[in-house]
Design a protein around this motif. Sequence first.
Motif, PDB file in Angstrom:
ATOM      1  N   ARG A   1      -2.169   1.056  -8.029  1.00 12.79           N
ATOM      2  CA  ARG A   1      -2.903   0.550  -6.864  1.00 12.79           C
ATOM      3  C   ARG A   1      -2.362  -0.829  -6.502  1.00 12.79           C
ATOM      4  O   ARG A   1      -1.547  -1.398  -7.218  1.00 12.79           O
ATOM      5  CB  ARG A   1      -4.408   0.523  -7.107  1.00 12.79           C
ATOM      6  CG  ARG A   1      -4.883  -0.480  -8.133  1.00 12.79           C
ATOM      7  CD  ARG A   1      -6.418  -0.385  -8.286  1.00 12.79           C
ATOM      8  NE  ARG A   1      -6.889  -1.385  -9.201  1.00 12.79           N
ATOM      9  CZ  ARG A   1      -6.932  -1.274 -10.519  1.00 12.79           C
ATOM     10  NH1 ARG A   1      -6.526  -0.154 -11.094  1.00 12.79           N
ATOM     11  NH2 ARG A   1      -7.383  -2.252 -11.272  1.00 12.79           N
TER      12      ARG A   1
ATOM     13  N   VAL B   1       2.150   2.848  -3.726  1.00 12.96           N
ATOM     14  CA  VAL B   1       1.280   3.439  -4.746  1.00 12.96           C
ATOM     15  C   VAL B   1       1.854   4.805  -5.117  1.00 12.96           C
ATOM     16  O   VAL B   1       2.169   5.609  -4.249  1.00 12.96           O
ATOM     17  CB  VAL B   1      -0.175   3.560  -4.235  1.00 12.96           C
ATOM     18  CG1 VAL B   1      -1.032   4.335  -5.230  1.00 12.96           C
ATOM     19  CG2 VAL B   1      -0.764   2.183  -3.971  1.00 12.96           C
TER      20      VAL B   1
ATOM     21  N   GLU C   1      -3.608  -4.813  -5.012  1.00 14.31           N
ATOM     22  CA  GLU C   1      -4.722  -5.726  -4.797  1.00 14.31           C
ATOM     23  C   GLU C   1      -4.162  -7.025  -4.244  1.00 14.31           C
ATOM     24  O   GLU C   1      -3.329  -7.659  -4.890  1.00 14.31           O
ATOM     25  CB  GLU C   1      -5.459  -6.025  -6.104  1.00 14.31           C
ATOM     26  CG  GLU C   1      -6.232  -4.864  -6.664  1.00 14.31           C
ATOM     27  CD  GLU C   1      -6.927  -5.202  -7.968  1.00 14.31           C
ATOM     28  OE1 GLU C   1      -6.811  -6.359  -8.447  1.00 14.31           O
ATOM     29  OE2 GLU C   1      -7.593  -4.312  -8.522  1.00 14.31           O
TER      30      GLU C   1
ATOM     31  N   ASP D   1       0.815  -1.217   0.000  1.00 10.15           N
ATOM     32  CA  ASP D   1       0.000   0.000   0.000  1.00 10.15           C
ATOM     33  C   ASP D   1       0.849   1.269   0.000  1.00 10.15           C
ATOM     34  O   ASP D   1       0.423   2.298  -0.502  1.00 10.15           O
ATOM     35  CB  ASP D   1      -0.922   0.015   1.231  1.00 10.15           C
ATOM     36  CG  ASP D   1      -1.935  -1.114   1.184  1.00 10.15           C
ATOM     37  OD1 ASP D   1      -2.397  -1.445   0.079  1.00 10.15           O
ATOM     38  OD2 ASP D   1      -2.244  -1.681   2.252  1.00 10.15           O
TER      39      ASP D   1
END
Length: 151
Positions: free
Chosen positions: A139, A94, A141, A91
């Motif tokens: 992003r 990004v 995932e 995270d």
Amino acid sequence: MELLGISIGWILIVLGALFLLIETFNPGFFIAVPGTVMIILGVLFVMGFDVFGSTLGVAVGVATALAAAAVTVWLYARITPDERPTTISRDSIVGHGGRVVREVVPENISGKVAIGGVEWSARSVAGVLPAGTEVVVVRSEGVHVIVEEVR
């Protein structure tokens, strides 16, 4: 004490030396502490001090083992490179740029990108990105990142 004609002290010394040898080839596996303790206890046995024969023997054995473990941990900390562990999470990258290491495609996460010296499983927003392509993370995932080519 003997086991099949072999002194338990020598068995401990040999096993301890094997543990240290394994640690030499696999640093970080951290079997240096038990290896050192085995060698010290083995030496006590070979010198004729029965570590398990009396209360005093158990006390001396435990004290010696704790001292050997403490010294081993201290030495291990001194010789280990002073590198900080990686604290990058998927995270937190990004917006960061990187380079494709293994071809990245939109359909699966078999592609790899290097970002900040760390390789990540990746898939692309659109199109095939060949190795060497400059990318930016848009992003994340699950356990992979989604990247797009830097234009």
